[in-house]
Write a protein that holds these residues in place. Structure first.
Motif, short mmCIF file in Angstrom:
data_model
loop_
_atom_site.label_atom_id
_atom_site.label_comp_id
_atom_site.label_asym_id
_atom_site.label_seq_id
_atom_site.Cartn_x
_atom_site.Cartn_y
_atom_site.Cartn_z
N PRO A 104 1.31 -1.32 0.18
CA PRO A 104 0.50 -0.06 0.16
C PRO A 104 0.55 1.10 -0.31
O PRO A 104 2.09 1.31 0.87
CB PRO A 104 -1.07 -0.11 1.06
N LYS A 105 0.30 2.15 -0.57
CA LYS A 105 1.75 3.84 -0.68
C LYS A 105 0.75 4.72 0.50
O LYS A 105 1.09 5.46 0.58
CB LYS A 105 0.88 3.90 -2.23
N HIS A 160 1.99 7.10 15.16
CA HIS A 160 1.42 6.10 13.85
C HIS A 160 2.38 6.20 12.62
O HIS A 160 2.21 4.29 12.44
CB HIS A 160 0.08 7.49 13.20
N ARG A 161 2.95 6.64 12.23
CA ARG A 161 4.49 5.90 11.14
C ARG A 161 4.61 4.93 11.78
O ARG A 161 5.06 3.67 10.75
CB ARG A 161 4.77 6.75 10.52
N GLU A 162 5.46 5.28 12.85
CA GLU A 162 6.64 4.21 13.42
C GLU A 162 5.99 2.36 13.35
O GLU A 162 6.23 1.68 13.08
CB GLU A 162 7.06 4.37 14.74
N ASP A 163 4.27 2.99 13.76
CA ASP A 163 3.87 1.84 13.25
C ASP A 163 3.30 0.79 12.72
O ASP A 163 3.95 -0.90 12.59
CB ASP A 163 2.37 1.91 14.84
N VAL A 199 3.22 -3.00 7.99
CA VAL A 199 3.12 -2.54 6.81
C VAL A 199 4.51 -2.92 6.07
O VAL A 199 4.31 -4.17 5.44
CB VAL A 199 2.46 -1.84 6.57
N TYR A 200 5.49 -2.46 6.46
CA TYR A 200 6.39 -2.26 5.40
C TYR A 200 7.61 -3.22 6.06
O TYR A 200 9.20 -3.75 5.94
CB TYR A 200 7.28 -1.29 5.43
N ASN A 237 14.52 0.41 -4.19
CA ASN A 237 13.35 -0.38 -4.66
C ASN A 237 11.82 0.28 -3.76
O ASN A 237 11.43 -0.17 -4.74
CB ASN A 237 13.99 -1.56 -4.54
N LEU A 238 11.84 -0.03 -3.32
CA LEU A 238 11.27 0.31 -1.95
C LEU A 238 10.22 1.19 -2.21
O LEU A 238 9.51 0.96 -2.48
CB LEU A 238 10.83 -0.56 -0.02
#
Length: 163
Positions: free
Chosen positions: A5-6, A37-40, A45-46, A135-136
C-alpha cells in the motif's frame, strides 16, 4: 508478490494526558500521534523497525524538518483516523505527508509534512539508502499535485470549499 500500500492508515483515540484544559489535543501532541502512527505502520506494513535498525546497525532516520497545519480540533476520547504516505525521496532523505481525520475521514483535522534524514548514529553523519530501500521507496512513493506545503494547504482548502 502483492503490491504494498502507498497510503498507510490506522486509528487512534485522543487521550487525556495529550489534551489541553479545553479538552483539545495539545498542539505539540499532534506530532506524537503522527510519529507513533508512522512508526507502527512501518513495522506492520513494510517490516521496517527503525529502533531495531538503530540497535543492530547504528542507522535510522531523524527528523529534518516539519511543517504542520491545524485545521480542526481533535477532542478528548475522539477516535481519529491517521494516514501517511511517502511523497518523495532522495538517496538519503524521505519526504512524508501525514494526515489526521475524524473517524470516518469526513473532516481533516491536521496535516504534517516531514523530512526524515537517513542517519548513521555511530558516525554521526548522513547515510545513503541501500538499494533495497531505494527499491521499496520507488514502489510506495505516492506524490501529491503540489510541490510545497503552502500550495498543498491552498489546494486542500479550495477542495473543502467546493464540497
Amino acid at each position: 508478490m502483492n503490491s504494498l500500500p502507498k497510503v498507510l492508515e490506522s486509528k487512534a483515540i485522543i487521550r487525556f494526558q495529550d489534551c489541553d484544559p479545553f479538552n483539545h489535543l495539545n498542539n505539540s501532541s499532534y506530532l506524537n500521534y503522527f510519529m507513533n502512527h508512522r512508526e507502527d505502520m512501518l513495522i506492520e506494513v513494510y517490516d521496517i523497525d527503525i529502533y531495531k535498525m538503530a540497535r543492530k546497525e547504528g542507522k535510522s532516520w531523524v527528523v529534518g524538518t516539519s511543517q504542520i497545519a491545524y485545521l480542526k480540533p481533535a477532542f478528548l476520547m475522539e477516535k481519529v483516523t491517521m494516514q501517511s504516505q511517502l511523497l518523495h525521496y532522495t538517496d538519503s532523505e524521505l519526504y512524508v505527508e501525514m494526515r489526521m481525520y475524524n473517524e470516518d475521514k469526513s473532516q481533516l483535522k491536521a496535516i504534517l509534512w516531514s523530512s526524515f534524514v537517513h542517519f548513521n548514529l555511530l558516525k554521526q553523519q548522513r547515510e545513503i539508502h541501500t538499494e533495497d530501500f531505494m527499491n521499496l521507496f520507488s514502489a510506495i512513493q505516492n506524490p501529491v499535485d503540489t510541490l510545497n506545503f503552502e500550495d498543498r494547504m491552498k489546494s486542500i482548502k479550495q477542495a473543502a470549499v467546493k464540497l
